[in-house]
Design an enzyme around this catalytic site. Sequence first.
Site, PDB file in Angstrom:
ATOM      1  N   GLN A 131       0.913  -1.238  -0.072  1.00 46.95           N
ATOM      2  CA  GLN A 131       0.065  -0.137  -0.063  1.00 46.95           C
ATOM      3  C   GLN A 131       0.685   1.293   0.002  1.00 46.95           C
ATOM      4  O   GLN A 131       1.562   1.585   1.007  1.00 46.95           O
ATOM      5  CB  GLN A 131      -0.875   0.025   1.282  1.00 46.95           C
ATOM      6  CG  GLN A 131      -1.479   1.224   1.429  1.00 46.95           C
ATOM      7  CD  GLN A 131      -2.480   1.091   2.629  1.00 46.95           C
ATOM      8  OE1 GLN A 131      -1.931   0.762   3.887  1.00 46.95           O
ATOM      9  NE2 GLN A 131      -3.890   1.525   2.720  1.00 46.95           N
ATOM     10  N   GLY A 132       0.759   2.156  -1.174  1.00 43.65           N
ATOM     11  CA  GLY A 132       1.517   3.168  -1.013  1.00 43.65           C
ATOM     12  C   GLY A 132       0.885   4.518  -0.896  1.00 43.65           C
ATOM     13  O   GLY A 132       0.444   4.983  -1.916  1.00 43.65           O
ATOM     14  N   TYR A 133       0.551   4.552   0.345  1.00 40.01           N
ATOM     15  CA  TYR A 133      -0.187   5.830   0.986  1.00 40.01           C
ATOM     16  C   TYR A 133       0.501   6.788   1.623  1.00 40.01           C
ATOM     17  O   TYR A 133       0.790   7.945   0.960  1.00 40.01           O
ATOM     18  CB  TYR A 133      -1.302   5.444   1.897  1.00 40.01           C
ATOM     19  CG  TYR A 133      -2.767   4.891   1.320  1.00 40.01           C
ATOM     20  CD1 TYR A 133      -2.808   4.353   0.196  1.00 40.01           C
ATOM     21  CD2 TYR A 133      -3.879   5.029   2.118  1.00 40.01           C
ATOM     22  CE1 TYR A 133      -3.897   4.034  -0.317  1.00 40.01           C
ATOM     23  CE2 TYR A 133      -4.937   4.336   1.412  1.00 40.01           C
ATOM     24  CZ  TYR A 133      -5.048   3.971   0.344  1.00 40.01           C
ATOM     25  OH  TYR A 133      -6.261   3.491  -0.023  1.00 40.01           O
ATOM     26  N   SER A 134       1.285   6.619   2.774  1.00 44.02           N
ATOM     27  CA  SER A 134       2.007   7.586   3.469  1.00 44.02           C
ATOM     28  C   SER A 134       3.082   8.220   2.584  1.00 44.02           C
ATOM     29  O   SER A 134       3.738   7.389   1.764  1.00 44.02           O
ATOM     30  CB  SER A 134       2.458   6.841   4.867  1.00 44.02           C
ATOM     31  OG  SER A 134       1.508   6.393   5.381  1.00 44.02           O
ATOM     32  N   SER A 166       4.542  -1.108   4.118  1.00 41.66           N
ATOM     33  CA  SER A 166       4.685  -2.504   4.721  1.00 41.66           C
ATOM     34  C   SER A 166       5.038  -3.397   3.429  1.00 41.66           C
ATOM     35  O   SER A 166       4.334  -3.765   2.518  1.00 41.66           O
ATOM     36  CB  SER A 166       3.350  -2.822   5.303  1.00 41.66           C
ATOM     37  OG  SER A 166       3.171  -1.951   6.387  1.00 41.66           O
ATOM     38  N   GLU A 248      -9.298  -1.484   5.729  1.00 41.57           N
ATOM     39  CA  GLU A 248      -8.041  -1.797   6.331  1.00 41.57           C
ATOM     40  C   GLU A 248      -8.185  -1.696   7.839  1.00 41.57           C
ATOM     41  O   GLU A 248      -7.822  -2.263   8.754  1.00 41.57           O
ATOM     42  CB  GLU A 248      -6.929  -0.677   6.053  1.00 41.57           C
ATOM     43  CG  GLU A 248      -5.612  -0.901   6.594  1.00 41.57           C
ATOM     44  CD  GLU A 248      -4.743   0.137   6.166  1.00 41.57           C
ATOM     45  OE1 GLU A 248      -4.945   1.089   5.456  1.00 41.57           O
ATOM     46  OE2 GLU A 248      -3.568  -0.090   6.712  1.00 41.57           O
ATOM     47  N   GLU A 377      -5.684   8.721  17.351  1.00 43.36           N
ATOM     48  CA  GLU A 377      -6.436  10.250  17.600  1.00 43.36           C
ATOM     49  C   GLU A 377      -6.970  10.455  16.191  1.00 43.36           C
ATOM     50  O   GLU A 377      -8.112  11.385  16.256  1.00 43.36           O
ATOM     51  CB  GLU A 377      -4.920  11.292  17.857  1.00 43.36           C
ATOM     52  CG  GLU A 377      -4.458  11.203  18.711  1.00 43.36           C
ATOM     53  CD  GLU A 377      -3.489   9.941  19.038  1.00 43.36           C
ATOM     54  OE1 GLU A 377      -3.186   9.398  18.031  1.00 43.36           O
ATOM     55  OE2 GLU A 377      -3.204   9.528  20.432  1.00 43.36           O
TER      56      GLU A 377
HETATM   57  C1  LIG Z   1       3.820  -0.836  11.106  1.00 43.00           C
HETATM   58  C2  LIG Z   1       3.358   0.186  10.395  1.00 43.00           C
HETATM   59  C3  LIG Z   1       2.821  -0.337   9.110  1.00 43.00           C
HETATM   60  C4  LIG Z   1       2.482   0.810   7.988  1.00 43.00           C
HETATM   61  N1  LIG Z   1       2.140   0.361   6.743  1.00 43.00           N
HETATM   62  C5  LIG Z   1       1.696   1.134   5.989  1.00 43.00           C
HETATM   63  C6  LIG Z   1       1.732   0.882   4.593  1.00 43.00           C
HETATM   64  O1  LIG Z   1       1.856  -0.109   4.382  1.00 43.00           O
HETATM   65  N2  LIG Z   1       1.577   1.778   3.716  1.00 43.00           N
HETATM   66  C7  LIG Z   1       1.304   3.142   4.110  1.00 43.00           C
HETATM   67  O2  LIG Z   1       1.121   3.977   3.061  1.00 43.00           O
HETATM   68  N3  LIG Z   1       1.544   3.561   5.343  1.00 43.00           N
HETATM   69  C8  LIG Z   1       1.739   2.491   6.282  1.00 43.00           C
HETATM   70  N4  LIG Z   1       1.996   2.962   7.623  1.00 43.00           N
HETATM   71  C9  LIG Z   1       2.120   4.585   7.859  1.00 43.00           C
HETATM   72  C10 LIG Z   1       0.771   4.879   9.005  1.00 43.00           C
HETATM   73  O3  LIG Z   1      -0.313   4.882   8.048  1.00 43.00           O
HETATM   74  C11 LIG Z   1       1.329   6.249   9.204  1.00 43.00           C
HETATM   75  O4  LIG Z   1       2.088   6.034  10.199  1.00 43.00           O
HETATM   76  C12 LIG Z   1       0.033   6.959   9.979  1.00 43.00           C
HETATM   77  O5  LIG Z   1      -1.037   7.376   9.224  1.00 43.00           O
HETATM   78  C13 LIG Z   1       0.617   7.985  10.980  1.00 43.00           C
HETATM   79  O6  LIG Z   1       1.520   8.935  10.372  1.00 43.00           O
HETATM   80  P1  LIG Z   1       2.877   9.652  10.867  1.00 43.00           P
HETATM   81  O7  LIG Z   1       3.500   8.379  11.338  1.00 43.00           O
HETATM   82  O8  LIG Z   1       3.232  10.374   9.788  1.00 43.00           O
HETATM   83  O9  LIG Z   1       2.469  10.296  12.217  1.00 43.00           O
HETATM   84  P2  LIG Z   1       1.953  11.868  12.116  1.00 43.00           P
HETATM   85  O10 LIG Z   1       0.877  12.390  11.438  1.00 43.00           O
HETATM   86  O11 LIG Z   1       3.129  12.769  12.076  1.00 43.00           O
HETATM   87  O12 LIG Z   1       1.304  11.774  13.527  1.00 43.00           O
HETATM   88  C14 LIG Z   1       2.132  12.079  14.685  1.00 43.00           C
HETATM   89  C15 LIG Z   1       1.315  12.003  16.132  1.00 43.00           C
HETATM   90  O13 LIG Z   1       0.437  13.056  15.912  1.00 43.00           O
HETATM   91  C16 LIG Z   1      -1.058  12.960  16.049  1.00 43.00           C
HETATM   92  N5  LIG Z   1      -1.721  13.816  15.181  1.00 43.00           N
HETATM   93  C17 LIG Z   1      -1.625  14.048  13.933  1.00 43.00           C
HETATM   94  N6  LIG Z   1      -2.719  14.634  13.400  1.00 43.00           N
HETATM   95  C18 LIG Z   1      -3.532  14.804  14.479  1.00 43.00           C
HETATM   96  C19 LIG Z   1      -4.550  15.624  14.803  1.00 43.00           C
HETATM   97  N7  LIG Z   1      -5.320  16.050  13.653  1.00 43.00           N
HETATM   98  N8  LIG Z   1      -5.374  15.425  15.623  1.00 43.00           N
HETATM   99  C20 LIG Z   1      -4.730  14.864  16.655  1.00 43.00           C
HETATM  100  N9  LIG Z   1      -3.552  14.176  16.780  1.00 43.00           N
HETATM  101  C21 LIG Z   1      -3.089  14.159  15.709  1.00 43.00           C
HETATM  102  C22 LIG Z   1      -0.918  11.353  15.755  1.00 43.00           C
HETATM  103  O14 LIG Z   1      -2.350  10.594  16.187  1.00 43.00           O
HETATM  104  C23 LIG Z   1       0.403  10.836  16.294  1.00 43.00           C
HETATM  105  O15 LIG Z   1       0.266  10.483  17.538  1.00 43.00           O
HETATM  106  C24 LIG Z   1       2.350   1.909   8.589  1.00 43.00           C
HETATM  107  C25 LIG Z   1       2.707   2.524   9.672  1.00 43.00           C
HETATM  108  C26 LIG Z   1       3.404   1.426  10.653  1.00 43.00           C
HETATM  109  C27 LIG Z   1       3.660   1.795  12.143  1.00 43.00           C
END
Ligand SMILES: Cc1cc2nc3c(=O)[nH]c(=O)nc-3n(C[C@H](O)[C@H](O)[C@H](O)COP(=O)(O)OP(=O)(O)OC[C@H]3O[C@@H](n4cnc5c(N)ncnc54)[C@H](O)[C@@H]3O)c2cc1C
Lengths: 393, 368
Positions: A131-134, A166, A248, A377
Amino acid sequence: MSDLETFRQTTRAWLEANCPAEMRLPIRSEEDLVWGGRRAVYKEPAQKLWLDRMVAKGWTAPDWPERYGGGGLSPEETKILRNEMGRLGCRSPLSSFGLSTLGPTLLKYGTEEQKQEHLPKLLRGEILWCQGYSEPGAGSDLASLSTRAEDKGDHFLVSGQKIWTSDADKADWIFCLVRTDTSSKHSGISFLLFDMETPGVLTKPIKLISGASPFCETFFDNVKVPKKNLVGALNKGWDVAKYLLGHERESISGFGSGSGQLELGEMAKRTTGTEPDGRLDDPILRARVALFEVRAQAFSAVSERFVDELKHERAHPAQASVIKYFGTELNKQRHELMMDAGGSDALEWESERSRGGANVRAWLRTKANSIEGGTSEVQLNIIAKRILELPGV
Amino acid sequence: MLADTVRPFLAEQASVSHMRALRDADDRTGFSPELWKRFAELGLTGVLMDEVDGGLGLGHVEAGIVLEEIGRNLTPSPFLETAVGAVTTLKGGSATQRQAWLPRVLAGEAVGALAVDETARHRPERIGLHAERVGNGFRLLGEKRFVTYGHVANFLIVAARTAGSEHEPLGITLFLVESNVANLTAEADRLADASLAARVKFGGVQVSRDAVIGEIDLGFGILTATLSALRAGVSAELVGVGSHALAMTVGYLKQRKQFGRLIGSFQALQHRAAHLYAEMEVARAAVLKAQQLLDGKDERADQAVMVAKAMSGMASALAVQEGIQMHGGIGMTDEYDIGLYMKRQRVLAELFGDADYHANFLAKLAGY
Ligand SMILES: Cc1cc2nc3c(=O)[nH]c(=O)nc-3n(C[C@H](O)[C@H](O)[C@H](O)COP(=O)(O)OP(=O)(O)OC[C@H]3O[C@@H](n4cnc5c(N)ncnc54)[C@H](O)[C@@H]3O)c2cc1C
Ligand SMILES: Cc1cc2nc3c(=O)[nH]c(=O)nc-3n(C[C@H](O)[C@H](O)[C@H](O)COP(=O)(O)OP(=O)(O)OC[C@H]3O[C@@H](n4cnc5c(N)ncnc54)[C@H](O)[C@@H]3O)c2cc1C
């Protein structure tokens, strides 16, 4: 006898006759799961046999239409199949992220050609999806993504970077969000499918606190993607992306159900010991486990109900956030308790006895449950806005 | 649909103002007999009663619909004790007992109450009230407490000890005792939520052999079935109380302005409200599951009921506590309803075992 009762009995008989004994043992480690893909590895022949038999019945995707290789079962029949598998302790023949996320999405948004091409391979476990989202600058604020796809007539040219993908290094294909219009945040995103072997795709593993590296940084440098691989309309990928995220979330929350895991109370009895009356000799741990078990059983009731409502299209779309939030927080609690109950045994990182530190590594892995697929959150924001309809700032 | 009848009926006839009126008039009955008659006219007193007995022949899911609305409106009513508790017990009673009481229950002319607890905590496996054999009958000696509607009940279902020692399930016998017999006194205490519960004293109450429900010494089975029905019912009522507290709170967040903004726009409050919503959803599903298993006579029902009672107790506690907090100062006033929900939740959470009791029991069943 009702049709459903007949179905239950024939299903039970079939499973009893066809599910190999090895595939009824509890899952002890990652290797016990079958991920499929072009480079599929099977730990033992029974895994392959079990997969082949289930594929032949269409039961790796029991409720998909038969014309795409699914089982064509009704929601009620699907539930019976799952119950019967649970009753016999049958392992899932295929652990596939794509099956629970991309599959339903293609069924809803894909063209007939896309369905024909991808769904059968998906349910046979021939293609492993990632999944290429983040992106580095787009995590919770996913819609701010900037990986761009330029329209080149018959194809798109994709450039940019993804992160936390992932299994990107093991995956065969990726479903990917790209920016096709910079003038609008949400209405400039498109949903593309492409082969990870296309020239210009590069992956770099990221090591986790558990010691494993299940995910990667993924780089795209002028990757050529045929136009027929666009899912949904151009610039309307956000709707597709959200629909997929709903699925998901549902599948991530399922981590909490803990099939095949040693019951917490049993585990604590082994490590902590018991009072003469049979109770755990640590009354505070016992109480914490007991109250946790209440929540775990209540959660299984809500997930069962949610799946039912989803199948009958009665669920509020944001309801998936309730399940994701509660289920992942619960699973983290479960593993915290397992660490407490396991005592020093649970701390062992790599002995044979500890199966390579299975407990401690699983505990570390669960910390991602409330991050991946949208953080807790973010789920609470969704519930507050979309279900409770609380005002914006 | 039952819900379509019950919802408007209770909202119009028995809302919180009805409860306040009874409380403010210092009514000692604890409910309105006229309203109870209306319950009977709608057939609700017979919701769990078999059709051959004139009832609706419905199940715990339907009884739960009524109780959830009772919870939402804080309706004082002996519905739980009579239409759920007593009716379930009488399913194990003799034909004579059923003929004597079911028609009166159905008509809204009789209230039944369950006398189990003897200590301040619910411990039904520890029954000490003494039932001594005298001639062809029994003589009851001891005291029961927290008997809701016990002071106005026409008949009591009493768990007493006919053999064995205090901690054994064997040797418990259930008796159906008419409340106008000699040497029986029921004193009503008002509780925190303005409801009334009785301390019932058995100063040598004489009953005949016909008063035994089921078999002598083997009352624990019927008692357990009755308690499961009651616990499922209380759980549904708790879901009603908690859901309404949540709804009031969310409504308040959308209307109260501070710092130039609706307070519902503050994320600190949004997250707590959303968390609470998730807890209530889980509780609601656990309760529904328990009701369905009870209706299906599934062997896992009693366990599911314990999960339901514990989970609904915990979730609704959070709902009322957060409700008061998010209402700020106004939540502390008697005039505003949210406090009434908190007080009712407390009483229901204790009734027929709190979360700790049920979690402990589940742990024992699981062997740890
Ligand atoms: C094991 C694992 C597998 C993953 N697999 C994939 C994958 O296959 N493909 C993919 O695309 N992504 C994947 N991800 C990425 C995942 O979707 C992101 O890590 C997630 O969406 C959070 O983004 P971030 O890490 O940039 O944190 P940030 O967005 O920077 O958040 C940091 C903190 O701030 C809080 N925060 C942010 N915005 C708000 C708000 N508006 N209100 C309150 N709190 C807030 C968050 O809750 C968090 O606690 C994976 C992540 C993990 C850990
Ligand atoms: C028993 C009692 C005694 C009192 N005695 C006195 C006294 O002697 N003198 C006096 O002057 N006052 C007194 N007060 C009033 C008290 O100071 C206020 O009730 C209190 O400041 C809260 O204000 P409010 O009731 O208007 O709630 P609101 O300000 O309306 O708050 C409602 C809810 O929203 C939350 N909230 C509000 N703003 C935010 C924000 N920016 N971010 C997150 N959450 C927010 C609050 O925490 C609360 O949960 C008393 C109150 C009580 C209950």
